[in-house]
Design a protein around this motif. Structure first.
Motif, PDB file in Angstrom:
ATOM      1  N   ALA A   1       0.826  -1.210   0.000  1.00  0.00           N
ATOM      2  CA  ALA A   1       0.000   0.000   0.000  1.00  0.00           C
ATOM      3  C   ALA A   1       0.862   1.264   0.000  1.00  0.00           C
ATOM      4  O   ALA A   1       0.498   2.267  -0.610  1.00  0.00           O
ATOM      5  N   ASN A   2       2.024   1.211   0.653  1.00  0.00           N
ATOM      6  CA  ASN A   2       2.908   2.380   0.671  1.00  0.00           C
ATOM      7  C   ASN A   2       3.367   2.722  -0.740  1.00  0.00           C
ATOM      8  O   ASN A   2       3.440   3.881  -1.121  1.00  0.00           O
ATOM      9  N   LEU A   3       3.670   1.680  -1.516  1.00  0.00           N
ATOM     10  CA  LEU A   3       4.134   1.917  -2.882  1.00  0.00           C
ATOM     11  C   LEU A   3       2.985   2.360  -3.789  1.00  0.00           C
ATOM     12  O   LEU A   3       3.181   3.156  -4.705  1.00  0.00           O
TER      13      LEU A   3
ATOM     14  N   LYS B   1       0.580   4.213  -2.841  1.00  0.00           N
ATOM     15  CA  LYS B   1       0.427   5.630  -2.538  1.00  0.00           C
ATOM     16  C   LYS B   1       1.517   6.457  -3.215  1.00  0.00           C
ATOM     17  O   LYS B   1       1.252   7.509  -3.791  1.00  0.00           O
ATOM     18  N   GLU B   2       2.739   5.940  -3.153  1.00  0.00           N
ATOM     19  CA  GLU B   2       3.861   6.684  -3.729  1.00  0.00           C
ATOM     20  C   GLU B   2       3.675   6.905  -5.234  1.00  0.00           C
ATOM     21  O   GLU B   2       3.901   8.002  -5.748  1.00  0.00           O
TER      22      GLU B   2
ATOM     23  N   ILE C   1       1.021   9.505  -5.821  1.00  0.00           N
ATOM     24  CA  ILE C   1       1.515  10.866  -5.569  1.00  0.00           C
ATOM     25  C   ILE C   1       2.315  11.357  -6.774  1.00  0.00           C
ATOM     26  O   ILE C   1       2.139  12.479  -7.247  1.00  0.00           O
TER      27      ILE C   1
ATOM     28  N   LYS D   1       0.970  14.510  -9.807  1.00  0.00           N
ATOM     29  CA  LYS D   1       1.637  15.782 -10.055  1.00  0.00           C
ATOM     30  C   LYS D   1       1.278  16.312 -11.442  1.00  0.00           C
ATOM     31  O   LYS D   1       1.389  17.501 -11.702  1.00  0.00           O
TER      32      LYS D   1
ATOM     33  N   PHE E   1      -7.691   2.876   3.997  1.00  0.00           N
ATOM     34  CA  PHE E   1      -6.882   4.099   3.991  1.00  0.00           C
ATOM     35  C   PHE E   1      -7.653   5.220   3.284  1.00  0.00           C
ATOM     36  O   PHE E   1      -7.652   6.359   3.720  1.00  0.00           O
TER      37      PHE E   1
ATOM     38  N   ASP F   1      -7.519   9.326   3.140  1.00  0.00           N
ATOM     39  CA  ASP F   1      -6.277   9.609   2.415  1.00  0.00           C
ATOM     40  C   ASP F   1      -6.613   9.764   0.934  1.00  0.00           C
ATOM     41  O   ASP F   1      -6.948   8.793   0.255  1.00  0.00           O
TER      42      ASP F   1
ATOM     43  N   MET G   1      -5.421   7.537  -1.822  1.00  0.00           N
ATOM     44  CA  MET G   1      -5.810   6.131  -1.763  1.00  0.00           C
ATOM     45  C   MET G   1      -7.302   5.971  -2.067  1.00  0.00           C
ATOM     46  O   MET G   1      -7.936   5.027  -1.643  1.00  0.00           O
TER      47      MET G   1
END
Lengths: 300, 292
Positions: A185-187, A189-190, A193, A197, A230, A236, A239
């Protein structure tokens, strides 16, 4: 005093993503509640169920997965038509297997031509997937985006190593993308992000990568579930993208699916239903019978 | 907070080669630099030292003691290396580390009493790393009892709750903070210590310090006594000395969810606030947490 059930209300929602165009366009996502929690909010769009079409004749498929397509397996246009007209698919997923550098290694131009022909043959929304090779997919999907400008495909998989080029082409030519980050999940999100942009979030669907029943399905379940939590519970906004699950390809790889038709169909349907319970918004399925079973269960 | 400098570490190519070649010069530079920056202890991490464990540790301890009077924290999983280092330490050293595993109880735990050293005791046991604060408590209670029976008083024990990388499991960071607040009740007199840099393992290199520093301020507030840190992170050292009270106050405010007007902050202040939010588990960690 009357009993009042405690309810979880979320002030945010999963983004609604529109696939395709015209009358057959489909929306996915848009819910402000967890899957099946109809009593807590609204889940406006039923999950999208796509049937898979290959751009080249499949090799090493078990007889019972090839059987429904036997007469069309060498012709993606007829295959696509059959999926829509005979099997009732409302979304198609065209997998550009021919472009695999380890296989036929077809050129981006050839692949785009096939896509173009399929688009002419059917009017349902189209998911177009490369093979996961970062470099080749980047060339192929950019060409597909360009040739089919304005068709609002869902293009993928877009990965950490090629998101810039593919998303840029999708942006220019009006397509959505599948952002893929494997089981983390962290990746996820990354990558979101990084994409947001320059790319509109309401055109992103996330793929945490899938695994079949008996082969790590629980991991996929947990990660889909946590993405939704999330997004909704933690609000978030990176997410809050609909979740994509590539089910058929994983299930028909398994020993069990290759052993018998019924087992294979149930393997695929069970895996697919399980991901819907976790919160998936779009499934890619392979066997029409699995599609029929899941549709039967998910249609009110 | 008591700071233990981590830079004498075989993971560093320069240090590793210096040890192998018995070349004191890079060691001197590293020791004097950390000492000048105000480290309270120096950690000597030699790893498992498969070759010549006794000679290697002896040489390193002697060499380090040529350049500093600071007390040492001997960091190895090899009990032979540990013992030969402890034998020649001039100041009261720290054994880093023992745990609740059967092997560690037998080989490491008896050493501190024999050499009047302190003991870093981690919450790891035969079942691995406990998954939450309560399990950590249960594990450390058993190990403490064992250590006390060996004659090591709580005052000589430094509890290591084991800090996991935030990129691996954000929830572990929360249970870490929960656990350190339990330590005074669980083990009156004992200290807490952690390997702070592990928090930021796998995070973008240029952002690791920010994670480490923010977390140091946070856990100091929760009563953390000591941390093994980079002896060359000047901002961390200044924060610890109380030379940046406005940043500390800002981190505390963010921890308490007090209204902070982000737009009025400098970029650096904003980064500290965002990092605090992520470390408090309020938003999901990603390597680009500062960009949202």
């Amino acid at each position: 005093m009357a009993y009042e059930a405690p309810l979880e209300k979320y002030p945010v929602k999963i983004r609604e993503v529109i696939l395709g165009g015209g009358e057959k366009a489909r929306k996915i996502g848009g819910e402000n509640a967890l899957p099946l929690h109809f009593f807590e909010g609204s889940l406006p769009n039923p999950p999208g169920l796509a049937l898979e079409v290959l751009d080249t004749r499949p090799e090493n498929w078990a007889p019972w997965i090839l059987e429904p397509f036997e007469d069309v397996a060498s012709d993606p246009m007829s295959w696509a038509k059959k999926c829509v007209e005979e099997f009732g698919a409302e979304i198609l997923c065209l997998r550009l297997l021919s472009t695999d550098p380890a296989g036929k290694d077809a050129s981006p131009g050839e692949a785009a031509k096939t896509v173009e022909q399929v688009v002419k043959a059917v009017d349902v929304p189209l998911v177009v997937l490369g093979t996961g090779d970062e470099e080749k997919d980047s060339q192929v999907l950019i060409e597909v985006a360009r040739v089919c400008s304005g068709k609002n495909f869902l293009l993928g998989p877009v990965l950490k190593g090629n998101y810039q080029e593919i998303a840029q082409a999708a942006l220019e030519h009006g397509h959505c993308i599948v952002a893929q980050a494997s089981m983390d999940a962290n990746l996820t999100k990354e990558l979101n992000i990084a994409l947001c942009k320059f790319f509109p979030p309401e055109r992103i669907v996330v793929d945490p990568t899938s695994s079949a029943l008996g082969y790590g399905m629980e991991y996929t379940f947990s990660i889909i579930e946590s993405i939704k939590l999330f997004g909704l519970a933690d609000r978030d906004n990176m997410m809050q993208m609909p979740v994509f699950a590539d089910v058929g390809i994983e299930c028909w790889r398994t020993k069990e699916a290759k052993e018998s038709r019924d087992q294979g169909v149930l393997w695929e349907a069970t895996t697919g239903i399980t991901f819907l319970l976790a919160g998936a918004n779009l499934l890619v399925l392979r066997h029409p019978e699995a599609l029929r079973l899941i549709k039967k269960i998910t249609t009110p | 907070m008591i700071l233990i400098g981590e830079d004498l570490n075989v993971m560093s190519k320069v240090i590793s080669r210096a040890i192998k070649e018995r070349n004191p010069e890079p060691i001197r530079e590293c020791v004097e630099g950390q000492a000048k920056n105000g480290m309270d202890y120096l950690d000597l991490n030699v790893g498992p030292v498969k070759k010549e464990p006794a000679e290697t540790m002896e040489w390193l301890v002697k060499t380090v003691q040529d350049y500093t009077d600071l007390p040492l924290c001997l960091d190895t999983t090899n009990p032979v290396a540990m013992e030969s280092g402890l034998r020649i330490c001039k100041k009261k050293a720290l054994v880093n580390s023992a745990s609740g595993t059967t092997e560690s109880r037998e080989t490491m735990m008896p050493l501190p009493r024999k050499y009047s050293a302190g003991l870093v005791l981690s919450v790891i046991n035969d079942a691995g790393l406990p998954s939450d604060a309560d399990e950590r408590a249960a594990s450390i209670m058993e190990s403490l009892e064992f250590a006390n029976e060996l004659g090591i008083p709580n005052e000589d024990i430094w509890i290591d709750p084991v800090l996991m990388p935030i990129a691996v499991d954000q929830r572990q960071v929360l249970s870490y903070m929960e656990f350190i607040q339990m330590i005074p009740d669980l083990a009156p007199g004992a200290k807490s210590v952690c390997g702070l840099s592990n928090l930021s393992y796998s995070a973008p290199k240029e952002l690791r310090g920010l994670l480490n520093r923010t977390f140091m301020v946070m856990i100091a507030r929760y009563g953390q006594d000591a941390a093994i840190v980079s002896g060359f992170d000047e901002e961390l050292i200044r924060l610890n000395r109380g030379e940046m009270p406005e940043i500390v106050e800002l981190i505390h405010k963010a921890m308490d969810e007090e209204e902070v007007d982000i737009s009025s902050l400098s970029p650096k202040e904003r980064d500290y606030v965002k990092t605090t939010q992520v470390l408090m588990g309020r938003t999901l960690y990603s390597h680009s947490w500062l960009e949202v």
